[in-house]
Each structure stands twice: as structure tokens, then as C-alpha cells.
Design an enzyme around this catalytic site. Structure first.
Site, PDB file in Angstrom:
ATOM      1  CB  CYS A  13      68.811  24.269  74.290  1.00  0.00           C
ATOM      2  SG  CYS A  13      70.571  25.056  74.094  1.00  0.00           S
TER       3      CYS A  13
ATOM      4  CB  CYS B 184      62.236  27.488  75.269  1.00  0.00           C
ATOM      5  SG  CYS B 184      60.873  26.512  74.301  1.00  0.00           S
TER       6      CYS B 184
ATOM      7  CB  CYS C  22      61.587  20.699  71.891  1.00  0.00           C
ATOM      8  SG  CYS C  22      61.179  21.236  70.676  1.00  0.00           S
ATOM      9  CB  CYS C  23      66.526  20.810  73.541  1.00  0.00           C
ATOM     10  SG  CYS C  23      65.829  22.624  74.377  1.00  0.00           S
TER      11      CYS C  23
ATOM     12  CB  CYS D 116      62.096  28.540  70.524  1.00  0.00           C
ATOM     13  SG  CYS D 116      63.602  27.942  69.994  1.00  0.00           S
TER      14      CYS D 116
END
Ligand code: SF4
Length: 238
Positions: free
Chosen positions: A234, A211, A125-126, A208
């Protein structure tokens, strides 16, 4: 000197960095920024994630040159307070904070990689929402300015005030590397720098929404990031 030339002249740039480090290691952040902006001009950009340190740097950069390049990575998953802070900083300092983002919408990401990728595969995702847009952004620059400090985490402990960023292939400038959190907050209070109100509500480090969790008294300030996962960064500063 262009980014390509910088990459092919790594030896030369490393020599220049060594000279800069010698001169700037003990220098105030303003002096480091003055050097960065005069050395690289439009080819240097400030990256901000709107943390307390990033707000200090926006203040300092704007005082030198309000037209300096500044950007943030919009994952589409930031807190509403963070977007509001972006607007407050732009208004207060007359700067433009450019939005850089993945071309993949959250819906497209979910259908291609699965729902809530931040829970199942946060590294991926990162990578999609931060690293790829960052690589694309930095490819247009010779140097970037970041808000990292050495005492934020073990992986940042050796950050130079000026260093070669081998991962992204350009010069990395960390004007606040030597500063403590206390110095950052002293500067914010003394200069009335806008900051994220979530810092007053138990979020010392804000990323985010999915997270970032509350941090209890006595916990590491970054304990709220990716809580319950092995992940601590990240990938922007590793
Ligand atoms: Fe995704 Fe979380 Fe990384 Fe944001 S911090 S890009 S939501 S994994």
C-alpha cells in the site's frame, strides 16, 4: 530532540542508528522495544494494522508501558472482525489504539474520484485513505514502530531492526524484522494473544475488505492482497 531537529541532524541520527543496529540486530523484540520507548518516549508510536505481528507488538508494548502511543489507520473499509479485534486488544491490555483516518468520507471520495476507487486506481485509493493520514500522523513523532518482517516480501527483505525512514523522515523500528511467521504464531499461542479469527478462515494477510481475498494452500501468504493487480504494497513500507 524534535522531529525537525531529527531531520536536520540526519547525519547524527544515522550514526545513532548504526550504534543501535549493532547492539540490537540480534536482540529480542522486547529489548528493541525497551530501547525505542526509553529513547523516544512520547515521540515514538506503534503503528498496527491488526495483523498477527501487530497483535504481538501490542502485547509486548503494553507489557512495557500500557500508556505508550499506538495507532491504526482506519480506511473505513476494514473487516468487522478487525474492528472487533481492536476492541479486544484494548480491553485485554488496557491500551488505547488511536484511530487515524482520511478526512474524506467514502461518499466524498466516490463523488470526487469515482466509485470503487480501489478497483479503478488502487494506488490513489491507498494514497488518500492510508498514506496521507499516515504522513499527518507521523509528522508528530520522531520514530515509529512497525510490524514488518523480512521474509514477508522481497521489498521487506532488507528491513533493519532500526533504520532511517527516508520516505517519512523519522526513525523506523522493526522489532520483528528477524522473526519468521512460525515464531509469531508460536508467541501468539504461548501467550494467548488475541488475533483476527479470519486468519483461521484462509486469510493469512488481512487488509481492506475490497482488496483482500482468500489464499489457497501453496499460495504466497500475501497473494490475497490486491489479487489480479500489479500492486503488492500500500506504500507504507516502500
Ligand atoms: Fe483502498 Fe484497497 Fe488501499 Fe484499502 S487497500 S485503501 S480499499 S486500495
Amino acid at each position: 530532540m524534535t522531529a525537525t531537529e531529527l531531520k536536520t541532524n540526519e547525519k547524527e541520527i544515522n550514526e545513532e542508528i548504526a550504534v543501535a543496529v549493532k547492539r540490537l540486530e540480534e536482540a529480542a523484540p522486547e529489548e528493541v522495544l525497551l530501547w525505542a520507548l526509553s529513547r523516544f518516549g512520547e515521540k515514538v508510536t506503534l503503528a498496527t494494522g491488526f495483523g498477527a505481528e501487530g497483535c504481538v507488538l501490542v502485547h509486548l508494548v503494553a507489557n512495557i508501558d500500557p500508556n505508550a502511543r499506538i495507532f491504526y489507520l482506519d480506511t473505513d473499509l476494514l473487516f468487522p472482525e478487525t474492528y472487533a479485534l481492536r476492541d479486544r486488544l484494548e480491553t485485554r491490555y488496557g491500551v488505547r489504539i488511536e484511530r487515524r483516518a482520511s478526512s474524506l468520507s467514502l461518499e466524498e471520495q466516490a463523488s470526487e474520484y469515482g466509485e470503487k476507487l480501489w478497483e479503478t486506481k488502487p494506488d490513489q485509493c491507498c494514497n488518500l485513505r492510508k498514506i496521507r493520514p499516515l504522513i499527518k500522523t507521523l509528522s508528530g513523532f520522531d520514530a515509529w514502530i512497525t510490524a514488518i518482517r523480512r521474509d514477508q516480501s522481497p521489498s521487506r527483505a532488507n528491513a533493519g531492526v532500526v533504520e532511517w525512514d527516508a520516505k517519512f523522515g523519522l526513525v523506523k523500528i522493526n522489532p520483528l524484522a528477524r522473526w519468521s511467521s512460525k515464531e509469531v504464531w508460536k508467541f501468539i499461542v504461548q501467550n494467548d494473544v488475541p488475533y483476527n479469527p479470519l486468519h483461521n478462515e484462509g486469510y493469512p494477510s488481512i487488509g481492506c475488505r475490497p482488496c483482500t481475498t482468500l489464499v489457497q494452500i501453496g499460495e504466497d501468504p500475501r497473494a490475497g492482497r490486491w489479487r489480479g493487480k500489479v500492486k503488492t504494497e500500500c506504500g507504507l513500507h516502500q
